[in-house]
Design an enzyme around this catalytic site. Structure first.
Site, mmCIF file in Angstrom:
data_model
loop_
_atom_site.group_PDB
_atom_site.id
_atom_site.type_symbol
_atom_site.label_atom_id
_atom_site.label_comp_id
_atom_site.label_asym_id
_atom_site.label_seq_id
_atom_site.Cartn_x
_atom_site.Cartn_y
_atom_site.Cartn_z
ATOM 1 N N GLY A 65 18.965 9.128 10.274
ATOM 2 C CA GLY A 65 18.872 8.474 11.547
ATOM 3 C C GLY A 65 18.443 6.888 11.488
ATOM 4 O O GLY A 65 18.928 6.211 12.080
ATOM 5 N N GLU A 105 -1.477 5.286 -1.986
ATOM 6 C CA GLU A 105 -1.926 4.972 -0.715
ATOM 7 C C GLU A 105 -3.299 5.683 -0.370
ATOM 8 O O GLU A 105 -3.131 6.661 -0.618
ATOM 9 C CB GLU A 105 -0.574 5.450 0.473
ATOM 10 N N HIS A 124 2.042 1.114 5.654
ATOM 11 C CA HIS A 124 2.482 2.053 6.026
ATOM 12 C C HIS A 124 2.690 2.109 7.670
ATOM 13 O O HIS A 124 2.265 2.988 8.338
ATOM 14 C CB HIS A 124 2.018 3.437 5.675
#
Length: 311
Positions: free
Chosen positions: A152, A262, A283
Site C-alpha cells: 500500500g 534504534e 522513525h
C-alpha cells in the site's frame, strides 16, 4: 486492574473512546519499562503498542487473559507472532492508516536528494554562496524511481511520483502480475530495478531473507549517483556498505528514517558524520498529525470490536 493497557503514545480522542468503554491504562513510558508493563498486563484483555514495545513470549507469559494486541502501525517485527498464535492472541495492525504519510516522506526525500540544494542552509547562513556547486542538482521529472516491495505505501508513493513525471518500476514477487496495482508501475526483477532506478526506495518488512538486502553488492549494481531511501525497516539496508558508497561518491545520497540500532545511538550515528548528502530522521515517516489520528482511530476500533465480541 485495567482491561486495556496502552504502552506508547496514542491520539487522545482515541484513548478517550477506549476509556469510555473499558478500564484503560494509558502510560507511554511503559515501552521502556518491560517489568512494569508485564505487571500491568497480568489481567488485561488488550495491549496497544507502537514499535518500541517488545511483545515477547516472556512478556506474554504472565498475561493469561490477554485476547488481542493492537499495533499502532503496520510493522510486526517487535511482536512475537508465533507466541501470540500459540496463546490465541489476535494481532491488529493499522494497515493503510499511515500509507499517505510515508508515501509523502518518500517522494519528498527523493526530491530533496536529487536536487541537493535544500541541504545547503548551513553553508548559506555561514556566508558561503555555493551556487556553482548546487547547479548539479537534478530534476525528478524523467527519472526512474524503483520501489522494492509494492504494498500500500509503495503504491501511494508510485502515484505521487508519476504525477511528478517520474517513471515507476517495482519489484515484488508476492504481488501477481494480474494485480491491478501494476497499472501504477512496471513490474521488474530486483536486478533490473537496481540497474535502472535513479531513486531506490525500500518497502519491505525485516525478515531473515530481507536483512541487508541492500548490501555492497546490491549498491554496486545501482546507477552511479542513485539515491537510496529507507522508510521501511532498519536492517534491510547494510548501513556500513551504504556509508562507504556515499563517502566514495558512488551514490548521490540517502534518506534513512529507520536504522539497524534504534533509537540511533551516538556511536552508531557517528558513521554518518560529515556526510552532506544524507537525511536522517527518527522513525518518523509514518507519524504526522493526520496519520496519528487515523492510526489511533483504526486501532481503537479494532480493539473495541474484538473486546465487544465482533471479532
Amino acid at each position: 486492574m485495567p482491561d486495556i493497557v496502552i504502552s506508547e503514545f496514542m491520539d487522545e480522542p482515541a484513548v478517550a473512546r477506549l476509556k469510555d468503554r473499558f478500564s484503560t491504562l494509558y502510560d507511554p513510558g511503559l515501552a521502556e519499562a518491560p517489568s512494569r508493563l508485564k505487571n500491568e498486563i497480568a489481567e488485561a484483555r488488550a495491549l496497544i503498542v507502537r514499535n518500541r514495545t517488545q511483545v515477547s513470549a516472556d512478556l506474554l507469559s504472565g498475561a493469561d487473559g490477554l485476547e488481542c494486541v493492537g499495533r499502532l502501525g503496520v510493522g510486526l517485527d517487535n511482536i512475537d507472532m508465533a507466541a501470540c498464535e500459540r496463546r490465541g492472541i489476535a494481532v491488529y495492525p493499522a494497515r493503510g492508516a499511515n500509507d499517505l504519510s510515508v508515501a509523502e516522506y518518500v517522494v519528498t526525500a527523493a526530491l530533496m536528494l536529487l536536487r541537493g540544494a535544500y541541504l545547503a542552509s548551513d553553508r548559506v547562513t555561514a556566508g558561503d554562496w555555493p551556487r556553482q556547486a548546487l547547479m548539479a542538482g537534478r530534476e525528478a521529472s524523467g527519472k526512474v524511481i524503483g520501489l522494492i516491495g509494492f504494498g500500500g505505501i509503495a503504491r501511494a508513493a508510485a502515484s505521487r511520483a508519476r504525477a511528478l513525471g517520474m517513471e515507476v518500476v517495482a519489484s515484488d514477487p508476492h504481488v501477481p502480475a494480474s494485480d491491478r496495482a501494476w497499472a501504477e508501475a512496471r513490474k521488474v526483477e530486483l536486478e533490473t530495478l537496481l540497474a535502472e532506478a535513479d531513486v531506490v526506495s525500500l518497502h519491505l518488512p525485516l525478515t531473515e531473507t530481507t536483512r541487508h538486502l541492500i548490501d555492497g553488492a546490491a549498491i554496486a549494481r545501482m546507477k552511479a549517483g542513485a539515491v537510496v531511501i529507507n522508510a521501511a525497516r532498519g536492517g534491510v539496508v547494510d548501513e556500513e556498505a551504504l556509508v562507504d558508497a556515499l563517502r566514495q561518491g558512488r551514490l548521490g545520497g540517502a534518506a534513512l528514517d529507520v536504522f539497524e540500532t534504534e533509537p540511533l545511538t551516538a556511536e552508531a550515528g557517528g558513521r554518518f558524520a560529515g556526510l552532506s548528502n544524507v537525511i536522517l530522521t527518527p522513525h518518523i515517516a509514518g507519524l504526522s498529525v493526520e496519520a496519528n489520528e487515523r492510526v489511533s482511530g483504526v486501532t481503537a476500533d479494532s480493539v473495541i470490536r474484538h473486546l465487544e465480541g465482533g471479532k
